[in-house]
Write an enzyme that holds these catalytic residues in place. Sequence first.
Site, mmCIF file in Angstrom:
data_model
loop_
_atom_site.group_PDB
_atom_site.id
_atom_site.type_symbol
_atom_site.label_atom_id
_atom_site.label_comp_id
_atom_site.label_asym_id
_atom_site.label_seq_id
_atom_site.Cartn_x
_atom_site.Cartn_y
_atom_site.Cartn_z
ATOM 1 N N HIS A 128 2.201 -11.580 14.678
ATOM 2 C CA HIS A 128 3.375 -11.683 15.523
ATOM 3 C C HIS A 128 3.033 -13.093 15.862
ATOM 4 O O HIS A 128 3.673 -14.473 16.848
ATOM 5 C CB HIS A 128 3.354 -11.235 16.600
ATOM 6 C CG HIS A 128 4.629 -11.009 17.002
ATOM 7 N ND1 HIS A 128 5.796 -11.555 17.108
ATOM 8 C CD2 HIS A 128 5.688 -10.563 19.191
ATOM 9 C CE1 HIS A 128 6.434 -11.822 17.608
ATOM 10 N NE2 HIS A 128 6.881 -10.532 18.566
ATOM 11 N N THR A 154 0.822 -0.865 -0.027
ATOM 12 C CA THR A 154 0.305 0.199 -0.170
ATOM 13 C C THR A 154 0.880 1.666 -0.109
ATOM 14 O O THR A 154 1.781 1.158 0.735
ATOM 15 C CB THR A 154 -0.893 -0.169 1.261
ATOM 16 O OG1 THR A 154 -2.060 1.071 1.314
ATOM 17 C CG2 THR A 154 -0.257 -0.241 2.504
#
Length: 421
Positions: free
Chosen positions: A392, A339
């Site tokens: 994560h 992006t």
Amino acid sequence: MSEIKVPAMGESITEGTVSRWMVKEGDTVNQGDVLLELETDKVNIEISAEESGVLEKIIRQEGETVEIGETIGTLSAGSGGGSGAPASEPAAEEKKAVTPAPEAPTPPPAPVAAAPESSDSAKTASPSARKLARERGIELDQVQSKDPIGRVYQDDVKSHNNQAPAAPPASKAPAAPSAPAAGSSTYTKPVERQRMSRRRATIAKRLVEAQQTAAMLTTFNEVDMTAIMDVRKRRKDKFKEKHEINLGFMSFFTKAVVGALKKFPTINAEIDGEDVVLKKYYDIGIAVSAKEGLVVPVVRDADRLGFAEIEKSIADLASKARSNTLALSDLQGGTFTITNGGTFGSLLSTPILNTPQVGILGMHKIQLRPVAIDAERMENRPMMYIALSYDHRIIDGSEAVRFLVTVKELLEDPESLLIEG
């Protein structure tokens, strides 16, 4: 007579919103003519007539939510017939209703039954407001709208007093502001209320889900864009002459991302229950800002494409996004997303994951900044901050940092992209 139904539009889409009808009741249509536009979570889809005839009835109005397979209108077969006559000969029907005595009793009941619908159409209102008004026997023409353009919403109907002494309570309005709590929809200053589009609502829902379901972290770095800008300056004219497309930054970043994903395959994966699905292909999503919100069309097999092919693919997808002609196949199955907030002037931001992907790269504005070349020398260099948001749950911080460092190194040595990308 045939029914106009909502067609199947892919496994992930179960409903849509009627965006607008292209034809009116009584209009003659030919096979293949577009009848209406349906807004879904991902794209807008045009529904066409499967046969020629006359649009006899519109069952679901603009703004209403419909499900796959639901009947939203009816079409009478043929070029005209019974339902086409009212549209073309209204005056003749009025004469028939007055002259023949036996038919006179028939028309009066119709206006009585249709009165709520005529009041609905006399004033623009949301579907929920129309439904509530019918349930309470309230005529929408009598409802006071707080909307500057006069559109009636459910709260307007709820606050409407359907009794004759409706005016006196209005005169006591000064006392009302002290009563409403934080959840009140009463405003003392001008506001404009806009209904959230289906796509915007879906974007909002998915972004919240991404933050609630993923253990999202972001790591940052910066790239010296000197080498890339030098390549573009030297090659852009010949590149455009040969390939008929501009040499932009996105092809460099796409190639750098592919090279880094090959080195760190977990970032090109997704979580499926307790399994990690490692993808051996590189379908890179490119976020594009469209009128109704951000969409992420996918550049397929980016590892097999050259710079010109990537640039053409991105340009084509961006054009489709802005003209609202993207197909579902253009949006499905990306493995990683890029992006570029820098096109709007963003210097630094934290991109949100495009689930179920586990990584997204954010590009930002190129800005001249003083950089220490060595212990003795400083230079102004065109620098860009880049950000990697990652899940994560399966990606360790050290892996994310090294991935981003790899992207940085590939971009600062553009020739390496020909090998690694």
